[in-house]
Scaffold this motif. Sequence first.
Motif, PDB file in Angstrom:
ATOM      1  N   LEU A   1       0.131  -4.909   4.021  1.00 57.45           N
ATOM      2  CA  LEU A   1      -1.027  -5.372   4.783  1.00 57.45           C
ATOM      3  C   LEU A   1      -0.951  -6.869   5.024  1.00 57.45           C
TER       4      LEU A   1
ATOM      5  N   GLN B   1      -9.170   3.503   7.736  1.00 58.06           N
ATOM      6  CA  GLN B   1      -9.430   2.480   6.736  1.00 58.06           C
ATOM      7  C   GLN B   1      -9.491   1.073   7.339  1.00 58.06           C
TER       8      GLN B   1
ATOM      9  N   VAL C   1      -4.412   4.092   9.284  1.00 52.32           N
ATOM     10  CA  VAL C   1      -4.746   2.720   9.697  1.00 52.32           C
ATOM     11  C   VAL C   1      -6.130   2.663  10.327  1.00 52.32           C
TER      12      VAL C   1
ATOM     13  N   LEU D   1      -7.262  -0.919   8.661  1.00 52.68           N
ATOM     14  CA  LEU D   1      -6.267  -1.768   7.998  1.00 52.68           C
ATOM     15  C   LEU D   1      -5.599  -2.700   8.997  1.00 52.68           C
TER      16      LEU D   1
ATOM     17  N   ARG E   1       0.846  -1.195   0.000  1.00 49.97           N
ATOM     18  CA  ARG E   1       0.000   0.000   0.000  1.00 49.97           C
ATOM     19  C   ARG E   1       0.885   1.251   0.000  1.00 49.97           C
TER      20      ARG E   1
END
Length: 412
Positions: free
Chosen positions: A113, A84, A81, A86, A15
């Motif tokens: 991720l 989203q 983080v 994540l 990412r």
Amino acid sequence: MNIEITPKESSGVDRHVQITVPAETVRDAEDKAARRYASSVRLPGFRPGKAPPMMVRKKFADAIRQEALEALVRDAYKEVVEKQDLKVASQPHVHDLKFEEGKPLTFELHFELRPTLELARISGFRVTKRAVTVTSDSVQEQLEAIRDQRAAWAPVEEKPMPADMVNVEISTGDDSSEAKSYPLVLGTGQAIPGIEELVMEASPGETVERLVRWPDDFPDEAQRGQAKLVRIKLHDVKRKSAPPLDDAFAREVGDFESLDALKAAIRADLTESSTREADAEVRQKLVDEIIGANSFDVPKSWVQQFAANYAEAYQIPEEDREKFATEFQSMAERQIRRDLVLETIAEREGLGSTEKDIDDRITAQAEKRGLNPGQLYAQLEKNGRLKEIERSLTEDKVFQWLMERNEVQTES
């Protein structure tokens, strides 16, 4: 935190995110860092924390900006983080950082991720399991190994032979240091072949010398193929004397009434060991089939860390670690994929081990070893081994679940 988050082109588990922090937010972060400095630094003529803020900002300008920058990057990453939701696999790396006075702060965050495994197909596979056979030769080989362990070394007054233990002084023509005595077991590769041959020409107490050629595969390339004058003085020779294989030997080894009983126990142990190996092979085949049918990416950082951990555990020299990591990469990736598959199935199907499972396993181990279960539990807990048992039990459940949904054929 007032920031602008712009996702960049990404692939797999990688990412890339563009971050823009407004100038006002940057200024607030610098003010906060300056206040912290002003409350703690010492300046001549002022009590701690009483120096004028402008003087503090001027004297510690670079440190204040650096602290503000680190705080902004840290807070921005946290917000990315959390916003989203994540599941991050690695620490972020900052790229293309632009941090100019009075302007917005801009940079890119690069991170990986944790992979999400769909595992659309985990059943309907067919794998083969090798038949477990233990031959009489295997039993005899193991019996000879036990016999060898109980052999005694006895001095002999004759020239040494392969497998004899010798105490010998070795010196070469280019060695100005004093000759040293070395214990060697001939035929085990402790010395180069030419030196072993020279040792076997001497009797105890005798000194012999002649030219010896260093082998072409000698570790020190500079010495490969060289011929050197080697002098050896043989101090003593010992030969291994193994006990006879009879009922008395069996009783000495353990609680066996006869040699046949010892052989039967050896065969049972070899059968159990071979069965475990065959089962492990089947498990790996099943995992390989699942991995082949379900594509997913593995974070490079995990592979690198896995290789680094093994390099540390096996004490690989620093100068060899890059080569080791390259050679170990495929094995590391395979192990990580295996672990991810098993963890995903265990979580999805509710196959995790319970406290009762762990207690039952420890109780069984304690009974086998003649220990108190509570004492063994405390010992395992102290040594950090409970997680290992929990993981093993979970894997057993997962593979039992997989065996019921896939076909395993035993080779004939």
